[in-house]
Design an enzyme around this catalytic site. Sequence first.
Site, PDB file in Angstrom:
ATOM      1  N   GLU A  43       0.789  -8.549  -0.780  1.00  0.00           N
ATOM      2  CA  GLU A  43      -0.595  -8.408  -1.238  1.00  0.00           C
ATOM      3  C   GLU A  43      -1.604  -8.563  -0.107  1.00  0.00           C
ATOM      4  O   GLU A  43      -2.629  -7.875  -0.082  1.00  0.00           O
ATOM      5  CB  GLU A  43      -0.864  -9.435  -2.348  1.00  0.00           C
ATOM      6  CG  GLU A  43       0.081  -9.345  -3.549  1.00  0.00           C
ATOM      7  CD  GLU A  43      -0.069  -8.031  -4.328  1.00  0.00           C
ATOM      8  OE1 GLU A  43      -1.032  -7.281  -4.061  1.00  0.00           O
ATOM      9  OE2 GLU A  43       0.782  -7.753  -5.184  1.00  0.00           O
TER      10      GLU A  43
ATOM     11  N   GLU B  81       0.481  -1.796  -9.154  1.00  0.00           N
ATOM     12  CA  GLU B  81       0.769  -0.949  -7.985  1.00  0.00           C
ATOM     13  C   GLU B  81       0.853   0.512  -8.421  1.00  0.00           C
ATOM     14  O   GLU B  81       0.414   1.421  -7.703  1.00  0.00           O
ATOM     15  CB  GLU B  81       2.083  -1.368  -7.305  1.00  0.00           C
ATOM     16  CG  GLU B  81       2.260  -2.854  -7.045  1.00  0.00           C
ATOM     17  CD  GLU B  81       1.261  -3.475  -6.098  1.00  0.00           C
ATOM     18  OE1 GLU B  81       0.290  -2.806  -5.709  1.00  0.00           O
ATOM     19  OE2 GLU B  81       1.410  -4.668  -5.767  1.00  0.00           O
TER      20      GLU B  81
ATOM     21  N   GLU C  57      -6.380  -6.558  -4.711  1.00  0.00           N
ATOM     22  CA  GLU C  57      -5.204  -7.049  -3.970  1.00  0.00           C
ATOM     23  C   GLU C  57      -5.417  -8.502  -3.531  1.00  0.00           C
ATOM     24  O   GLU C  57      -4.471  -9.300  -3.518  1.00  0.00           O
ATOM     25  CB  GLU C  57      -4.921  -6.152  -2.750  1.00  0.00           C
ATOM     26  CG  GLU C  57      -4.690  -4.684  -3.061  1.00  0.00           C
ATOM     27  CD  GLU C  57      -3.367  -4.366  -3.758  1.00  0.00           C
ATOM     28  OE1 GLU C  57      -2.673  -5.291  -4.212  1.00  0.00           O
ATOM     29  OE2 GLU C  57      -3.038  -3.171  -3.847  1.00  0.00           O
TER      30      GLU C  57
ATOM     31  N   HIS D  82      -2.714   1.752  -8.868  1.00  0.00           N
ATOM     32  CA  HIS D  82      -3.353   2.024  -7.572  1.00  0.00           C
ATOM     33  C   HIS D  82      -2.806   3.305  -6.963  1.00  0.00           C
ATOM     34  O   HIS D  82      -3.536   4.111  -6.393  1.00  0.00           O
ATOM     35  CB  HIS D  82      -3.104   0.861  -6.594  1.00  0.00           C
ATOM     36  CG  HIS D  82      -3.706  -0.432  -7.036  1.00  0.00           C
ATOM     37  ND1 HIS D  82      -3.406  -1.637  -6.451  1.00  0.00           N
ATOM     38  CD2 HIS D  82      -4.607  -0.710  -8.011  1.00  0.00           C
ATOM     39  CE1 HIS D  82      -4.080  -2.591  -7.041  1.00  0.00           C
ATOM     40  NE2 HIS D  82      -4.818  -2.070  -7.994  1.00  0.00           N
TER      41      HIS D  82
ATOM     42  N   HIS E 142      -4.534 -10.357  -6.469  1.00  0.00           N
ATOM     43  CA  HIS E 142      -3.072 -10.425  -6.604  1.00  0.00           C
ATOM     44  C   HIS E 142      -2.496 -11.484  -5.657  1.00  0.00           C
ATOM     45  O   HIS E 142      -1.594 -12.236  -6.018  1.00  0.00           O
ATOM     46  CB  HIS E 142      -2.438  -9.074  -6.265  1.00  0.00           C
ATOM     47  CG  HIS E 142      -2.722  -7.985  -7.249  1.00  0.00           C
ATOM     48  ND1 HIS E 142      -2.179  -6.722  -7.146  1.00  0.00           N
ATOM     49  CD2 HIS E 142      -3.491  -7.957  -8.368  1.00  0.00           C
ATOM     50  CE1 HIS E 142      -2.608  -5.968  -8.146  1.00  0.00           C
ATOM     51  NE2 HIS E 142      -3.407  -6.691  -8.887  1.00  0.00           N
TER      52      HIS E 142
ATOM     53  N   GLU F 274       1.850   1.356  -1.699  1.00  0.00           N
ATOM     54  CA  GLU F 274       1.931   0.955  -3.110  1.00  0.00           C
ATOM     55  C   GLU F 274       3.348   1.169  -3.648  1.00  0.00           C
ATOM     56  O   GLU F 274       3.865   0.371  -4.424  1.00  0.00           O
ATOM     57  CB  GLU F 274       0.921   1.754  -3.944  1.00  0.00           C
ATOM     58  CG  GLU F 274      -0.539   1.467  -3.608  1.00  0.00           C
ATOM     59  CD  GLU F 274      -1.004   0.099  -4.101  1.00  0.00           C
ATOM     60  OE1 GLU F 274      -0.291  -0.535  -4.888  1.00  0.00           O
ATOM     61  OE2 GLU F 274      -2.093  -0.343  -3.670  1.00  0.00           O
TER      62      GLU F 274
END
Lengths: 230, 230, 230, 230, 230, 230
Positions: free
Chosen positions: E35, E166, E65, E169, E68, E136
């Site tokens: 991350e 992910e 992120e 994204h 995350h 990703e």
Amino acid sequence: MFKHEKHLLQEVKIDAPNPNYAAMLQEQLGGPQGELKAALQYLSQSFRINDHEIKDLFLDIAAEELAHMEMVATTVNMLNGHTPDANRATVGNVQAHVLSGLSPMLTNASGQLWTAAYVNCTGDLAADILSNIAAEQRAKVVYEYLHRQINDKGVRDTIDFLLNREEAHNSLFREAFNRIQDTGSQKDWGVTEDSKLYFNLSTPGKYFDLNNPKPTSFNNPNPQNDRPMN
Amino acid sequence: MFKHEKHLLQEVKIDAPNPNYAAMLQEQLGGPQGELKAALQYLSQSFRINDHEIKDLFLDIAAEELAHMEMVATTVNMLNGHTPDANRATVGNVQAHVLSGLSPMLTNASGQLWTAAYVNCTGDLAADILSNIAAEQRAKVVYEYLHRQINDKGVRDTIDFLLNREEAHNSLFREAFNRIQDTGSQKDWGVTEDSKLYFNLSTPGKYFDLNNPKPTSFNNPNPQNDRPMN
Amino acid sequence: MFKHEKHLLQEVKIDAPNPNYAAMLQEQLGGPQGELKAALQYLSQSFRINDHEIKDLFLDIAAEELAHMEMVATTVNMLNGHTPDANRATVGNVQAHVLSGLSPMLTNASGQLWTAAYVNCTGDLAADILSNIAAEQRAKVVYEYLHRQINDKGVRDTIDFLLNREEAHNSLFREAFNRIQDTGSQKDWGVTEDSKLYFNLSTPGKYFDLNNPKPTSFNNPNPQNDRPMN
Amino acid sequence: MFKHEKHLLQEVKIDAPNPNYAAMLQEQLGGPQGELKAALQYLSQSFRINDHEIKDLFLDIAAEELAHMEMVATTVNMLNGHTPDANRATVGNVQAHVLSGLSPMLTNASGQLWTAAYVNCTGDLAADILSNIAAEQRAKVVYEYLHRQINDKGVRDTIDFLLNREEAHNSLFREAFNRIQDTGSQKDWGVTEDSKLYFNLSTPGKYFDLNNPKPTSFNNPNPQNDRPMN
Amino acid sequence: MFKHEKHLLQEVKIDAPNPNYAAMLQEQLGGPQGELKAALQYLSQSFRINDHEIKDLFLDIAAEELAHMEMVATTVNMLNGHTPDANRATVGNVQAHVLSGLSPMLTNASGQLWTAAYVNCTGDLAADILSNIAAEQRAKVVYEYLHRQINDKGVRDTIDFLLNREEAHNSLFREAFNRIQDTGSQKDWGVTEDSKLYFNLSTPGKYFDLNNPKPTSFNNPNPQNDRPMN
Amino acid sequence: MFKHEKHLLQEVKIDAPNPNYAAMLQEQLGGPQGELKAALQYLSQSFRINDHEIKDLFLDIAAEELAHMEMVATTVNMLNGHTPDANRATVGNVQAHVLSGLSPMLTNASGQLWTAAYVNCTGDLAADILSNIAAEQRAKVVYEYLHRQINDKGVRDTIDFLLNREEAHNSLFREAFNRIQDTGSQKDWGVTEDSKLYFNLSTPGKYFDLNNPKPTSFNNPNPQNDRPMN
Ligand SMILES: [Ca+2]
Ligand SMILES: [Ca+2]
Ligand SMILES: [Ca+2]
Ligand SMILES: [Ca+2]
Ligand SMILES: [Ca+2]
Ligand SMILES: [Ca+2]
């Protein structure tokens, strides 16, 4: 244990400050062939050595390399002078101007931080001494390169001294090798068929043969040392 | 240029998967004494060599080290098997389980990423060949350590082969050294007073003397190679 | 220059070999809070210091940290014992078994190579001394963590000694700070509006105010040292 | 969690592009005393802190350091301008011209990649706060060095702001220290004989004594904060 | 600028402490597919982007992120528990026990320190978006590997959430690519003879042809986004 | 295994030595988007691939990247010329002058040592191919940057060739992706609610939606390759 004495192993001088050359000389302070690497490699190797003569030699030289490191750092410090001017720098390492206040640093000439990846220590005396012989030869070469980039007499004298000391260490490591040359990784050498093959994988061209592999042995630079002194 | 052939230089086998040992064997794939380092060191050095015989030797061996790297990586891959279970790992490197899907990696046995700090290249043939001799000796030592940690016959056979090839390379590098031994950093050796001093900086103990420093020279393992073959 | 004496600053003992704990103890040999870092940080800082009292203090402690490094490395070496068995390792660093032949290494407990990124040197005495105070405090903390992971009496005695020495160094660095506290980066502190603002950027919660920023000053641990001794 | 707002914490301007100075200013973006390091150090430390007041302070400052990082990066980007010309560069880092298309990078002024080795996190509040105090002081020093290398008014205003914020953070960390000063690694300090010794290992010279080691305590810059506000 | 809110983007739970798995989960905190890398890659790329829609997307995801990273670090912290016992560790990274006091660290699962070498930023939007798509996808793969090594329901829920984000994204980056697909490094593609050659350098085997090289274009996952929304 | 042939994949020439540009061109020898990285990434990934068509493609391209590395290194070597003069250097990397004797090195343009952190290998074919597509695109971008910094016709021809080969590789990797696009990490994509959310965390601005996440799929550049050739 280590004790420090304020005087240098040999006095250093410079004719004039030269921040660009200071950055270059960093190579032998914090680079892969530099004094810190040499000191820490021999010190690291010494911790597990049982042979007290070899151990003493490694520590004699490790201590001297620390003293060399001081000489190089002191010279870098003098060359950095007192006028920070990063914009007039014409070589790579500007860290002294923006990070360390003109202090010498543990980096090479391009600002790469010193790393223990430079240090080889295997616990095998033959391999470690060969590593040291190679390290001393490389250090000499880098000093030769540095020598041709500077006319400052003070700096040249220091480089001359350090360069010659690498030769002395190199010769001593070879004598140490001669004393242990039938031990450890030197044994059982060249007894298999595989150790006698030559694979000619780059073509065209083949200029070497390999009929009779033998473990490394050096011609003796100082015959009187063949027998331990004590 | 390089061409790849699908078959290995020598076939590799394992008796059974062994993820712990796979992690250990990573040492010779991505560690400081491993095959990648050897291949890239000799290749890097070759780019500026003018002597076409030495250059060919360096490239013959560089190509072989790439082939060794493939053998080690293929063995690591087989040892990793098909059952990811990081919790049962008992050694350091768990990256294969959580990062690379059991693929071999460019790390050493503890997961330290390979770095070009392992590679020595000075542009001086004598220094570079001495570096290579030391590198081959260290590689042999690491293979000896790996050998004593495994009973798998297939793995041992591969290690035996690789270990013996390091001896062959070592002998060849020494022959190369003999051909160039009066050049470059070997010249003007031991002519100053500084190169003859011994600083006894670690006490008690002094067991070596230095009266007559000379540049490195090896006893000749293969006299027939003294004269170039071509 | 440095001179080496064969005896350790203080003798080290172990009750029994313990390769797992050897790997952990590597943390204080080659880790970010370890003895090598401390020695090289203080030595690096010393090269440009003009104040001869502070310079002497830094070098006294740098030399002692080298002596600590030897004690830690000697203990690691004894803990590694003589039986290489990487498969029975239960902690991270297996390099000693496959790379260094059970020699101590310049890595931390997970095998990360020592890097000069651990060393802080700014050329400003106030900043450097504050860095050293923090470094000593962190080193003490790591020794506390290591202490609670081992019952071996010999090892515990060594850790006790080293831990207490960090306290001593810490107190001395604070005294040094008191002597230079109105110089360099300590000057012109808190005179702008910007230096008095508090940005409450993490919410909910605000528990501090900042009305009166002043440069760092320590309560004096050893009042008799306020005036230089000489 | 973090939320981003498009406006900067404080607007940044430059008088004119200056790619050389952009390279130097990289030091505070991706160097050891830079904004990324500060943000990630305080954020890393915050994850295990139980004291909700200290935790909030660390996160307030971590978020601000991210905002500083944006200010520095935005300034670097403006200074890089639109004319790539690596050959006219006179300082170290040419990566912006050949690698990143004039984008700011996570490197220092010499192109060394940012590494987590810069981040100290011990899980001990006293040690971590002392680390932060030292980090803020070093950051201030680097901004002072950068300030004296540039005449651009816009850049100087930004540096002034950032420099003064480091002072504010420093003062706040000291107040935090005062709240926790009798806990963790501050306890049981200086109670052994070993903690009171001075080893005079660098000679000649001895200028400090150590009779009465005590744990770190700061003079209180903001007495009204002695008691938590809530 | 960034603002921090104390609540996590999504709550995290664990069934029970599990220091071994904590070490493995470090992979997504401080590893190459983790991350922190994602957050800093997208943030770094954003600094020079002119297209305000793409820039906003990069910053939306960069901020997420970071959120995350907090979720992963908080989970690692909970899994580390309160009982330091490095000797019972069965995976690589023991740093939490001896260095960081059970705090999460900026390292991967084997203790390798995070490095900006993981971050790709070229200043070319097409190249940067392709880098992000690949990043990703790799992050998803590592979460899949981590998922199969744990039965803890709380941890699995967190991994499920992160893994699915992910994917989100990834899809968004592809839409962004479609908007800029005829610009920058996508232009003048495949117009030379050299771009149409296939060198069959590994033999035996040849299974691909290359007659008609075109710049990258993705099938459109969300056609309604083809036209910018504003 | 690899075999080396002395001739280059394509001849390289230079109009005149140019040590500054040699330093810049190092970027594609030892930098993150350079030829060594590409070669070792594809080779590393190949070791665990079962699909023999994809494996052959990866090895065809890996071998070619090694050949590119030779072309770049040979060009750097020619550009370094024969006149060492570090003081006239105006870009970052002076290592060639003081360390390697004008040999090409495994560093980027600023002297940062090559690191395996540049290599991505996940064991998942979809993720690895996407990594390779991004890597090829970034390599093309860096060659574009290098192209605009030099007028030397010989160098430009070499860069043109290498740049176009990156396009060819890129197209081939996309075809490989199309063959495996429903496998591994491509499966079960976008089926959860979490994979369809958009967190608008950077404000102001929102320009994308995400209604229908699907796994990556490329428009087919070479339809005739849809079916494997064999
Ligand atoms: Ca040949
Ligand atoms: Ca002696
Ligand atoms: Ca707050
Ligand atoms: Ca003294
Ligand atoms: Ca083929
Ligand atoms: Ca937004």
